[in-house]
Design a protein around this motif. Structure first.
Motif, PDB file in Angstrom:
ATOM      1  N   LEU A   1       0.812  -1.221   0.000  1.00  0.00           N
ATOM      2  CA  LEU A   1       0.000   0.000   0.000  1.00  0.00           C
ATOM      3  C   LEU A   1       0.845   1.272   0.000  1.00  0.00           C
ATOM      4  CD1 LEU A   1      -3.026  -0.952   2.292  1.00  0.00           C
ATOM      5  CD2 LEU A   1      -2.999  -0.567  -0.183  1.00  0.00           C
ATOM      6  N   ALA A   2       1.973   1.248   0.678  1.00  0.00           N
ATOM      7  CA  ALA A   2       2.854   2.428   0.661  1.00  0.00           C
ATOM      8  C   ALA A   2       3.382   2.678  -0.749  1.00  0.00           C
ATOM      9  CB  ALA A   2       4.004   2.242   1.649  1.00  0.00           C
ATOM     10  N   ASP A   3       3.743   1.609  -1.459  1.00  0.00           N
ATOM     11  CA  ASP A   3       4.203   1.748  -2.831  1.00  0.00           C
ATOM     12  C   ASP A   3       3.070   2.246  -3.722  1.00  0.00           C
ATOM     13  OD1 ASP A   3       6.099   1.470  -4.984  1.00  0.00           O
ATOM     14  OD2 ASP A   3       5.112  -0.423  -5.530  1.00  0.00           O
ATOM     15  N   PHE A   4       1.842   1.738  -3.501  1.00  0.00           N
ATOM     16  CA  PHE A   4       0.700   2.215  -4.278  1.00  0.00           C
ATOM     17  C   PHE A   4       0.475   3.709  -4.042  1.00  0.00           C
ATOM     18  CE2 PHE A   4      -3.758   3.439  -4.252  1.00  0.00           C
ATOM     19  CZ  PHE A   4      -3.983   3.410  -5.620  1.00  0.00           C
ATOM     20  N   GLU A   5       0.585   4.154  -2.786  1.00  0.00           N
ATOM     21  CA  GLU A   5       0.399   5.579  -2.492  1.00  0.00           C
ATOM     22  C   GLU A   5       1.421   6.426  -3.262  1.00  0.00           C
ATOM     23  OE1 GLU A   5       0.013   8.716   1.224  1.00  0.00           O
ATOM     24  OE2 GLU A   5       0.889   6.730   1.601  1.00  0.00           O
ATOM     25  N   ARG A   6       2.656   5.940  -3.349  1.00  0.00           N
ATOM     26  CA  ARG A   6       3.687   6.647  -4.112  1.00  0.00           C
ATOM     27  C   ARG A   6       3.299   6.731  -5.588  1.00  0.00           C
ATOM     28  NH1 ARG A   6       7.146   5.077  -7.579  1.00  0.00           N
ATOM     29  NH2 ARG A   6       6.817   2.871  -7.171  1.00  0.00           N
ATOM     30  N   VAL A   7       2.842   5.614  -6.171  1.00  0.00           N
ATOM     31  CA  VAL A   7       2.430   5.588  -7.577  1.00  0.00           C
ATOM     32  C   VAL A   7       1.256   6.532  -7.795  1.00  0.00           C
ATOM     33  CG1 VAL A   7       1.427   4.132  -9.396  1.00  0.00           C
ATOM     34  CG2 VAL A   7       3.287   3.244  -7.965  1.00  0.00           C
ATOM     35  N   LEU A   8       0.303   6.498  -6.887  1.00  0.00           N
ATOM     36  CA  LEU A   8      -0.872   7.360  -7.000  1.00  0.00           C
ATOM     37  C   LEU A   8      -0.487   8.840  -6.968  1.00  0.00           C
ATOM     38  CD1 LEU A   8      -3.992   7.589  -7.101  1.00  0.00           C
ATOM     39  CD2 LEU A   8      -3.941   7.586  -4.595  1.00  0.00           C
TER      40      LEU A   8
END
Length: 153
Positions: free
Chosen positions: A116-123
């Protein structure tokens, strides 16, 4: 539209189950010769019924533990071309699919991330900076089941 007979549908179902089968093995299963089977496959490809094979990544095994579907509504439909948005979204490595849809959102993106932390970065750094992005809604994939579909089952 091409007329498909019962053998065509059996061939499509067999390839849908395992697209790596060769024409000889398929022919034996269907009671056809290898050349006859290959001609049918070639005809189905040339008519656009069978699409080219694509690699299907097992995202979890490749280190991407989170899959998120994003509904994206463009804020400035008249100002940004759909092609510009599609091209920019497709260039993001974590975006697996870009679907132009009808409904509340203009696009549906399938995004993979390590967590989820990586997804937040991508978002934040990639998706929200795409041309024309307005509202975004995220849905995290919990489980996935592949269904054959009404014609192939």
């Amino acid at each position: 539209m091409i007329d498909l007979d019962a053998l065509d549908w059996q061939l499509i179902r067999a390839l849908n189950a395992d697209a790596t089968q060769n024409a000889g093995a398929l022919g034996r299963r269907l009671g056809l010769s290898q050349p006859a089977t290959w001609r049918r496959i070639r005809r189905l490809r040339s008519e656009g019924i069978l699409r080219p094979r694509r690699l299907r990544l097992n995202a979890e095994q490749a280190g991407f533990g989170v899959t998120v579907f994003l509904g994206v509504k463009l804020a400035t439909k008249g100002r940004v071309s759909l092609e510009d948005f599609e091209r920019a979204a497709s260039a993001i490595p974590e975006v697996q699919r870009v679907d132009h849809v009808l409904g509340l959102y203009d696009y549906r993106l399938r995004v993979v991330a390590q967590d989820l932390a990586d997804f937040e970065r991508v978002l934040r750094r990639r998706v929200m900076t795409l041309p024309g992005v307005g509202d975004v809604e995220a849905n995290v994939l919990l489980s996935e089941e592949r269904l054959a579909g009404p014609m192939l089952g």
